[in-house]
Design an enzyme around this catalytic site. Structure first.
Site, PDB file in Angstrom:
ATOM      1  N   ASN A 122      47.868  44.125  43.924  1.00 45.48           N
ATOM      2  CA  ASN A 122      47.094  45.513  43.222  1.00 45.48           C
ATOM      3  C   ASN A 122      47.275  46.028  41.651  1.00 45.48           C
ATOM      4  OD1 ASN A 122      46.282  48.299  44.036  1.00 45.48           O
ATOM      5  ND2 ASN A 122      48.189  48.718  43.199  1.00 45.48           N
TER       6      ASN A 122
ATOM      7  N   VAL B  37      53.539  41.685  35.688  1.00 44.55           N
ATOM      8  CA  VAL B  37      52.798  40.521  36.579  1.00 44.55           C
ATOM      9  C   VAL B  37      52.111  39.981  35.007  1.00 44.55           C
ATOM     10  CG1 VAL B  37      51.782  42.505  38.385  1.00 44.55           C
ATOM     11  CG2 VAL B  37      50.014  42.024  36.352  1.00 44.55           C
TER      12      VAL B  37
ATOM     13  N   TYR C 203      35.624  44.218  31.575  1.00 41.08           N
ATOM     14  CA  TYR C 203      36.463  44.982  33.110  1.00 41.08           C
ATOM     15  C   TYR C 203      36.260  44.058  34.572  1.00 41.08           C
ATOM     16  CZ  TYR C 203      38.502  47.635  36.968  1.00 41.08           C
ATOM     17  OH  TYR C 203      38.915  48.221  38.869  1.00 41.08           O
TER      18      TYR C 203
ATOM     19  N   SER D 263      37.363  44.411  42.746  1.00 41.78           N
ATOM     20  CA  SER D 263      36.775  46.460  42.940  1.00 41.78           C
ATOM     21  C   SER D 263      35.336  46.369  43.034  1.00 41.78           C
ATOM     22  CB  SER D 263      36.827  46.691  41.497  1.00 41.78           C
ATOM     23  OG  SER D 263      36.055  47.626  40.487  1.00 41.78           O
TER      24      SER D 263
ATOM     25  N   LYS E  98      37.017  41.272  36.595  1.00 40.78           N
ATOM     26  CA  LYS E  98      37.538  41.414  38.505  1.00 40.78           C
ATOM     27  C   LYS E  98      36.346  40.519  39.245  1.00 40.78           C
ATOM     28  CE  LYS E  98      40.314  44.938  38.914  1.00 40.78           C
ATOM     29  NZ  LYS E  98      41.205  44.762  39.982  1.00 40.78           N
TER      30      LYS E  98
ATOM     31  N   ILE F 211      37.747  55.373  43.342  1.00 40.35           N
ATOM     32  CA  ILE F 211      39.076  55.871  44.102  1.00 40.35           C
ATOM     33  C   ILE F 211      39.636  57.453  43.745  1.00 40.35           C
ATOM     34  CG2 ILE F 211      41.137  55.840  46.038  1.00 40.35           C
ATOM     35  CD1 ILE F 211      38.752  54.097  46.873  1.00 40.35           C
TER      36      ILE F 211
END
Ligand code: NAD
Length: 258
Positions: free
Chosen positions: A91, A65, A156, A143, A160, A189
């Site tokens: 994703n 990606v 990160y 997220s 996001k 998760i």
């Protein structure tokens, strides 16, 4: 059953974890699914499992990606196999958790390359077709780091946050053409990514217990629980939901403290 009948869906990073759960859920709902994944081996294994469990039409395509041409190629293979994608799920993502001042330039770049550029590359590849056809649904996996900060997890959450900005901007740009762009913000998760993070801590068992103790439901989420929300957003059951984000975290981000 059949909530996505007749639709073609492309899911990035679908070889394992949340992406694999989304691909399986979509296939169960009647979609033809394309697993666009960096690791072709896991993508093929997952594709075989989904095909034998659901009988759906499934294709695994090696995709990076971070490379716009690679994503365009995946979309073109999807078109040839099943028709133009009605649904895109961006994703694919990686954790890059650093201290801001000791982080290397490479850490910054690889985080943004996958977690933000990757999402844009996906959108850029499918939007012209969706706009021309006057329909489409894009679901970006963000997220809870998109609106909450944990020290030491830089950059990160910055990427996001960008995913939410991209979702809102594109959702508004293409709403007149009936293309909806939404995000899902999962909390913790249970995937390999989460286990890898626990295993990097000095005491992995204690880290896992500490995570569970923070959860209002005293458990973390399952990939299937994110997938259910992706099915809803991808389906015709959410025709007026656009440019927004649905949080799937068992209430964790609403909790101030115990
Ligand atoms: N697991 C969690 O607790 C959690 C929480 C919030 C958000 N998320 C987000 O959910 C998404 C999926 O996470 P997961 O836990 O399933 O992760 P995972 O590591 O289990 O799976 C990610 C998949 O993406 C693939 N991938 C990585 N780089 C890629 C690239 N350049 N091109 C194509 N594919 C690539 C990997 O090979 C892997 O199969 C990510 O965007 C992640 O940030 C996860």
């Amino acid at each position: 059953m059949n909530r996505l009948a007749g639709k073609v869906a492309l899911i990035t990073g679908a070889g394992r974890g949340i992406g694999a759960a989304i691909a399986l859920a979509f296939a169960r709902e009647g979609a033809a699914v394309v697993l666009a994944e960096l690791n072709l081996e896991t993508a093929r294994q997952t594709a075989q499992r989904i095909e034998s469990e659901t009988g759906a039409r499934v294709l695994a395509v090696e995709t990076d990606v971070t490379q716009a041409a690679s994503v365009r190629q995946a979309v073109s293979e999807a078109e040839q196999a099943f028709g133009a994608p009605d649904v895109l799920v961006n994703n694919a993502g990686i954790n890059v958790f650093c201290d801001p001042l000791t982080m290397t330039d490479d850490d910054w770049r690889r985080c943004f390359a996958v977690d933000l550029d990757g999402v844009w590359n996906g959108c850029r590849a499918v939007l012209p077709g969706m706009v021309e056809r006057g329909s489409g649904s894009i679901v970006n996996i963000a997220s809870t780091h998109a609106f909450k900060i944990i020290p030491g997890c830089f950059p990160y959450p910055v990427a996001k946050h960008g995913v939410i900005g991209l979702t809102r901007a594109l959702g508004i740009e293409y709403a007149p053409r009936n293309v909806r762009v939404n995000a899902i913000a999962p909390g913790y998760i249970e995937t390999q990514l989460t286990h890898d993070w626990w295993n990097e801590q000095a005491d992995p068992a204690a880290a896992q217990q500490a995570t569970l103790a923070l959860q209002p439901m005293k458990r973390i989420g399952r990939p299937e629980e994110v997938a259910m929300t992706a099915v809803f957003l991808a389906s015709d059951e959410a025709p007026f939901i656009n440019a927004t984000c649905i949080t799937v975290d068992g209430g964790r981000s609403a909790l101030y403290h115990d």
